[in-house]
Design a protein around this motif. Structure first.
Motif, PDB file in Angstrom:
ATOM      1  N   LYS A 171       0.844  -1.188   0.000  1.00 42.96           N
ATOM      2  CA  LYS A 171       0.000   0.000   0.000  1.00 42.96           C
ATOM      3  C   LYS A 171       0.877   1.235   0.000  1.00 42.96           C
ATOM      4  O   LYS A 171       1.765   1.377   0.821  1.00 42.96           O
ATOM      5  CB  LYS A 171      -0.873   0.004   1.255  1.00 42.96           C
ATOM      6  CG  LYS A 171      -2.127  -0.808   1.130  1.00 42.96           C
ATOM      7  CD  LYS A 171      -2.980  -0.564   2.360  1.00 42.96           C
ATOM      8  CE  LYS A 171      -3.888  -1.753   2.611  1.00 42.96           C
ATOM      9  NZ  LYS A 171      -4.305  -1.839   3.994  1.00 42.96           N
ATOM     10  N   MET A 172       0.613   2.131  -0.897  1.00 41.59           N
ATOM     11  CA  MET A 172       1.364   3.375  -0.924  1.00 41.59           C
ATOM     12  C   MET A 172       0.384   4.529  -0.837  1.00 41.59           C
ATOM     13  O   MET A 172      -0.669   4.511  -1.465  1.00 41.59           O
ATOM     14  CB  MET A 172       2.152   3.498  -2.219  1.00 41.59           C
ATOM     15  CG  MET A 172       3.284   2.501  -2.314  1.00 41.59           C
ATOM     16  SD  MET A 172       4.837   3.256  -2.779  1.00 41.59           S
ATOM     17  CE  MET A 172       4.683   3.344  -4.520  1.00 41.59           C
ATOM     18  N   SER A 173       0.743   5.509  -0.068  1.00 42.83           N
ATOM     19  CA  SER A 173      -0.122   6.675   0.018  1.00 42.83           C
ATOM     20  C   SER A 173       0.140   7.575  -1.189  1.00 42.83           C
ATOM     21  O   SER A 173       1.085   7.380  -1.945  1.00 42.83           O
ATOM     22  CB  SER A 173       0.124   7.423   1.314  1.00 42.83           C
ATOM     23  OG  SER A 173       1.483   7.729   1.437  1.00 42.83           O
ATOM     24  N   VAL A 174      -0.736   8.555  -1.345  1.00 41.94           N
ATOM     25  CA  VAL A 174      -0.625   9.457  -2.494  1.00 41.94           C
ATOM     26  C   VAL A 174       0.767  10.093  -2.542  1.00 41.94           C
ATOM     27  O   VAL A 174       1.425  10.144  -3.567  1.00 41.94           O
ATOM     28  CB  VAL A 174      -1.699  10.558  -2.406  1.00 41.94           C
ATOM     29  CG1 VAL A 174      -1.609  11.477  -3.605  1.00 41.94           C
ATOM     30  CG2 VAL A 174      -3.069   9.950  -2.289  1.00 41.94           C
ATOM     31  N   GLY A 175       1.190  10.575  -1.392  1.00 40.36           N
ATOM     32  CA  GLY A 175       2.493  11.240  -1.317  1.00 40.36           C
ATOM     33  C   GLY A 175       3.625  10.317  -1.706  1.00 40.36           C
ATOM     34  O   GLY A 175       4.561  10.716  -2.390  1.00 40.36           O
ATOM     35  N   GLN A 176       3.517   9.059  -1.284  1.00 42.04           N
ATOM     36  CA  GLN A 176       4.592   8.125  -1.616  1.00 42.04           C
ATOM     37  C   GLN A 176       4.659   7.845  -3.097  1.00 42.04           C
ATOM     38  O   GLN A 176       5.735   7.705  -3.658  1.00 42.04           O
ATOM     39  CB  GLN A 176       4.366   6.816  -0.869  1.00 42.04           C
ATOM     40  CG  GLN A 176       4.779   6.891   0.571  1.00 42.04           C
ATOM     41  CD  GLN A 176       4.648   5.536   1.200  1.00 42.04           C
ATOM     42  OE1 GLN A 176       3.555   5.038   1.397  1.00 42.04           O
ATOM     43  NE2 GLN A 176       5.765   4.931   1.482  1.00 42.04           N
ATOM     44  N   LEU A 194       6.408  10.631  -4.641  1.00 43.20           N
ATOM     45  CA  LEU A 194       7.851  10.588  -4.405  1.00 43.20           C
ATOM     46  C   LEU A 194       8.516   9.517  -5.252  1.00 43.20           C
ATOM     47  O   LEU A 194       9.670   9.651  -5.637  1.00 43.20           O
ATOM     48  CB  LEU A 194       8.124  10.303  -2.933  1.00 43.20           C
ATOM     49  CG  LEU A 194       7.936  11.471  -1.984  1.00 43.20           C
ATOM     50  CD1 LEU A 194       8.412  11.096  -0.602  1.00 43.20           C
ATOM     51  CD2 LEU A 194       8.681  12.705  -2.463  1.00 43.20           C
ATOM     52  N   LYS A 254       8.101   8.987  -8.125  1.00 46.13           N
ATOM     53  CA  LYS A 254       8.415   9.554  -9.427  1.00 46.13           C
ATOM     54  C   LYS A 254       9.535  10.581  -9.338  1.00 46.13           C
ATOM     55  O   LYS A 254      10.073  11.004 -10.355  1.00 46.13           O
ATOM     56  CB  LYS A 254       7.166  10.212 -10.017  1.00 46.13           C
ATOM     57  CG  LYS A 254       6.131   9.231 -10.497  1.00 46.13           C
ATOM     58  CD  LYS A 254       4.941  10.002 -11.077  1.00 46.13           C
ATOM     59  CE  LYS A 254       3.652   9.241 -10.859  1.00 46.13           C
ATOM     60  NZ  LYS A 254       2.533  10.120 -10.620  1.00 46.13           N
ATOM     61  N   ALA A 255       9.839  11.033  -8.124  1.00 44.29           N
ATOM     62  CA  ALA A 255      10.846  12.077  -7.974  1.00 44.29           C
ATOM     63  C   ALA A 255      12.215  11.566  -8.396  1.00 44.29           C
ATOM     64  O   ALA A 255      12.571  10.423  -8.136  1.00 44.29           O
ATOM     65  CB  ALA A 255      10.890  12.555  -6.532  1.00 44.29           C
ATOM     66  N   SER A 256      12.943  12.413  -9.075  1.00 45.49           N
ATOM     67  CA  SER A 256      14.282  12.029  -9.473  1.00 45.49           C
ATOM     68  C   SER A 256      15.221  12.146  -8.289  1.00 45.49           C
ATOM     69  O   SER A 256      15.235  13.151  -7.580  1.00 45.49           O
ATOM     70  CB  SER A 256      14.747  12.946 -10.600  1.00 45.49           C
ATOM     71  OG  SER A 256      16.143  13.122 -10.527  1.00 45.49           O
ATOM     72  N   LYS A 282       2.801   9.669   6.877  1.00 45.88           N
ATOM     73  CA  LYS A 282       2.301   8.576   6.048  1.00 45.88           C
ATOM     74  C   LYS A 282       2.516   8.836   4.563  1.00 45.88           C
ATOM     75  O   LYS A 282       2.459   7.924   3.757  1.00 45.88           O
ATOM     76  CB  LYS A 282       0.830   8.308   6.338  1.00 45.88           C
ATOM     77  CG  LYS A 282      -0.131   9.272   5.690  1.00 45.88           C
ATOM     78  CD  LYS A 282      -1.518   8.655   5.719  1.00 45.88           C
ATOM     79  CE  LYS A 282      -2.438   9.137   4.647  1.00 45.88           C
ATOM     80  NZ  LYS A 282      -2.672  10.545   4.489  1.00 45.88           N
ATOM     81  N   GLU A 283       2.792  10.097   4.211  1.00 48.50           N
ATOM     82  CA  GLU A 283       3.065  10.403   2.808  1.00 48.50           C
ATOM     83  C   GLU A 283       4.514  10.083   2.435  1.00 48.50           C
ATOM     84  O   GLU A 283       4.899  10.166   1.281  1.00 48.50           O
ATOM     85  CB  GLU A 283       2.792  11.883   2.520  1.00 48.50           C
ATOM     86  CG  GLU A 283       1.387  12.315   2.836  1.00 48.50           C
ATOM     87  CD  GLU A 283       0.351  11.716   1.901  1.00 48.50           C
ATOM     88  OE1 GLU A 283       0.724  11.342   0.773  1.00 48.50           O
ATOM     89  OE2 GLU A 283      -0.819  11.599   2.309  1.00 48.50           O
ATOM     90  N   VAL A 309      -0.604   3.819   6.803  1.00 45.70           N
ATOM     91  CA  VAL A 309      -1.854   4.157   6.117  1.00 45.70           C
ATOM     92  C   VAL A 309      -3.036   3.620   6.919  1.00 45.70           C
ATOM     93  O   VAL A 309      -4.034   4.314   7.141  1.00 45.70           O
ATOM     94  CB  VAL A 309      -1.851   3.590   4.686  1.00 45.70           C
ATOM     95  CG1 VAL A 309      -3.189   3.818   4.017  1.00 45.70           C
ATOM     96  CG2 VAL A 309      -0.746   4.242   3.871  1.00 45.70           C
ATOM     97  N   LYS A 318      10.122  17.826  -4.706  1.00 47.90           N
ATOM     98  CA  LYS A 318       9.054  16.866  -4.408  1.00 47.90           C
ATOM     99  C   LYS A 318       9.158  16.419  -2.958  1.00 47.90           C
ATOM    100  O   LYS A 318       8.163  16.264  -2.266  1.00 47.90           O
ATOM    101  CB  LYS A 318       9.154  15.662  -5.347  1.00 47.90           C
ATOM    102  CG  LYS A 318       8.551  15.904  -6.713  1.00 47.90           C
ATOM    103  CD  LYS A 318       8.020  14.619  -7.312  1.00 47.90           C
ATOM    104  CE  LYS A 318       7.252  14.848  -8.607  1.00 47.90           C
ATOM    105  NZ  LYS A 318       8.121  15.095  -9.769  1.00 47.90           N
ATOM    106  N   ASN A 338       6.693  17.271   0.238  1.00 49.21           N
ATOM    107  CA  ASN A 338       6.210  16.175   1.070  1.00 49.21           C
ATOM    108  C   ASN A 338       6.405  16.474   2.566  1.00 49.21           C
ATOM    109  O   ASN A 338       5.522  16.220   3.379  1.00 49.21           O
ATOM    110  CB  ASN A 338       6.972  14.906   0.663  1.00 49.21           C
ATOM    111  CG  ASN A 338       6.382  13.658   1.270  1.00 49.21           C
ATOM    112  OD1 ASN A 338       6.393  13.502   2.478  1.00 49.21           O
ATOM    113  ND2 ASN A 338       5.860  12.775   0.439  1.00 49.21           N
TER     114      ASN A 338
END
Lengths: 267, 258
Positions: free
Chosen positions: A239-244, A247, A249-251, B20-21, B73, B210, B214
């Motif tokens: 499970k990944m949260s939106v923020g994760q 991230l 995708k972050a370079s 959690k993010e 989560v 990013k 966060n």
């Protein structure tokens, strides 16, 4: 014939005057198990294919330029090809049991593909099902179950029909007809083997590796989430949260891992 | 066993939203000192460390150190069932396989109880030494969040320059470039919005926006944020709360001139 369908360039069969509007639906492709586009018009099933222009091509239509440069192809399709894998999964055949008989509505019931129900509305659904199914007629209900021997004889007739078409080109006869008919129809490995044992093709081994028939297990997993298939992908996926996800995708180019700055502590 | 009663449940809710993010699973390390957590993100370029000191709870009881492995989560979903003014009590036995949460409404008329399954998490703790940073910027946390969000429009990375005059955040991308400079403010009247700089040496560093965006999920926890930087070491972004802190560490981008 070239017809414009919602401003798209499309090649398809001639549509008789006064036909119903075509309905575009999403169904599991019998060959790959992946969701694909199909069209139903006047109770007939058509396969919809598009050449992907990747946004690089456009069409000139008289003096208008249309940005969608894809070419759509609509070809009639024998719905039995569509039925076989569905029936195969729905009957839930096991080594000890022959599987269940089901009524029409239950066969085409899927949470993932709501449009599967549309297949009951085809012109000759019942007649087509009889071609490959054992049918039990009770007073009120007709129930169907896939019949392996009927499937085999139907497939053989398909192959023969193709072979006859290729008759005029003898070089193609032995190999192409068989391999082209097969991936379309044979979702199950057992049918592939059975069908190939009916024909003797020396080139087949070479071609087998080229076509890479996916197994029916793949069909269940990727194409239709039917109950009997364990949902492996759901379990494994963390499970990944939106923020994760953002991230992910972050370079991180030029960024060293923190363990190179801070030393590990024995916990 | 652990028993910790938190008067302001909203604090725990906000803390979870803030971590959690970045990470999915982590151990809450409970000891008589309080409840702590340290974990790295998937790419291992960022780390979050938080502490809720024991005096933030009333009462706080933890006889033996415990590591409670939690899916964050799931925990944040359970915490969403608590009202903002609820009193939250956390309980776990020494060999517990679940964490029990109790939410009491302030008037005491409603009590909700939840049990959250715990999981075994292998975590490696990094020892983070106390260092003196070349530059420490203290500023409004909402301002920092705003700047990061704004500059993200232009680029994925930001260059932070700190001099004794002020701190400059600059981003350059295909669209163009932008920069926000905050001057060291002299007015002490409005303490919450002021920008304060402690400087040993000028610094200029690049960071992933990013990740910074966060980190600003922690903004509701504190009106102030401090950014601590030295050349070629991870940036420390700290939000201080009355009874604890949340610290984010982020590796700088090296070898990027933009």
């Amino acid at each position: 014939m070239v017809a414009s369908l919602q401003q798209r360039i499309c090649i398809g069969p001639e549509v008789p005057v006064g036909s119903q509007d075509p309905v575009s639906i999403l169904l599991p492709n019998p060959s790959s198990g992946l969701p694909s586009r199909y069209v139903i018009q006047d109770g007939q099933l058509f396969e919809l294919q598009a050449s992907d222009s990747e946004g690089l091509r456009s069409w000139f239509i008289e003096d208008i330029i249309q940005s969608d440069g894809s070419l759509y192809l609509i070809t009639p399709m024998d719905p039995v090809f569509m039925f076989i894998p569905i029936l195969d999964i729905m009957r839930q055949k096991t080594q000890s049991a022959e599987g269940r008989f089901l009524i029409l509505e239950d066969i085409f019931e899927s949470d993932q593909y709501a449009s599967l129900r549309q297949l009951t509305q085809l012109q000759q659904t019942e007649r087509d099902l009889r071609l490959v199914c054992e049918v039990r007629d009770s007073s009120a209900l007709k129930t169907f179950r896939l019949d392996d021997s009927k499937v085999m004889s139907w497939l053989k007739r398909k192959v023969e029909a193709l072979v006859n078409k290729f008759e005029m080109v003898p070089a193609l006869r032995n190999s192409i007809a068989y391999t082209e008919a097969l991936p379309e129809a044979c979702r199950s490995d057992s049918w592939a083997t059975e069908l190939s044992s009916e024909y003797q093709f020396p080139e087949l081994d070479k071609l087998e590796s080229r076509t890479q028939l996916p197994s029916s297990a793949d069909f269940g997993k990727r194409g239709m989430d039917l109950d009997e298939e364990p949902k492996a992908k759901d379990v494994k996926k963390p499970k990944m949260s939106v923020g994760q996800r953002k991230l992910a995708k972050a370079s991180t180019a030029g960024m060293k891992p923190l363990s190179s700055f801070f030393t590990k502590k024995a916990s | 066993m652990l028993e910790a009663r938190l008067q302001t449940g909203a604090l725990l809710k906000k803390l979870l939203e803030a971590i959690k993010e970045l990470i999915s699973d982590a151990n809450f390390d409970c000891s008589d000192n309080g409840i702590a957590l340290q974990a790295m993100d998937n790419s291992h370029v960022a780390l979050v460390a938080l502490l809720l000191r024991h005096d933030g709870f009333e009462p706080f009881r933890c006889d033996r150190s415990l590591a409670l492995g939690v899916n964050l989560v799931s925990l944040s979903k359970v915490l969403r069932c608590a009202g903002n003014d609820d009193i939250i009590t956390l309980k776990a036995d020494d060999a517990a396989d679940s964490l029990s949460l109790t939410f009491e409404s302030t008037d005491g008329d409603k009590i909700s109880e939840y049990d959250l399954k715990l999981m075994d998490i292998d975590s490696e703790h990094l020892g983070i030494p106390d260092t003196t940073y070349d530059a420490v910027v203290q500023m409004s946390s909402t301002e920092f969040a705003r700047i990061c969000r704004d500059l993200q429009v232009l680029s994925d990375s930001v260059q932070i320059d700190v001099t004794k005059e002020g701190v400059k955040f600059a981003a350059k991308g295909e669209l163009g470039s932008g920069a926000v400079t905050l001057k060291q403010s002299a007015n002490v009247d409005n303490e919450d919005d002021s920008t304060l700089i402690e400087l040993q040496q000028n610094v200029s560093l690049n960071f992933s926006l990013k990740y910074l965006v966060n980190f600003t999920k922690a903004t509701p926890l504190s009106g102030r944020v401090s950014l601590s930087m030295s050349s070629e070491v991870p940036l420390l972004v700290e939000y201080k709360m009355e009874t604890g802190y949340i610290r984010y560490y982020l590796a700088p981008k090296i070898g990027e001139d933009n």
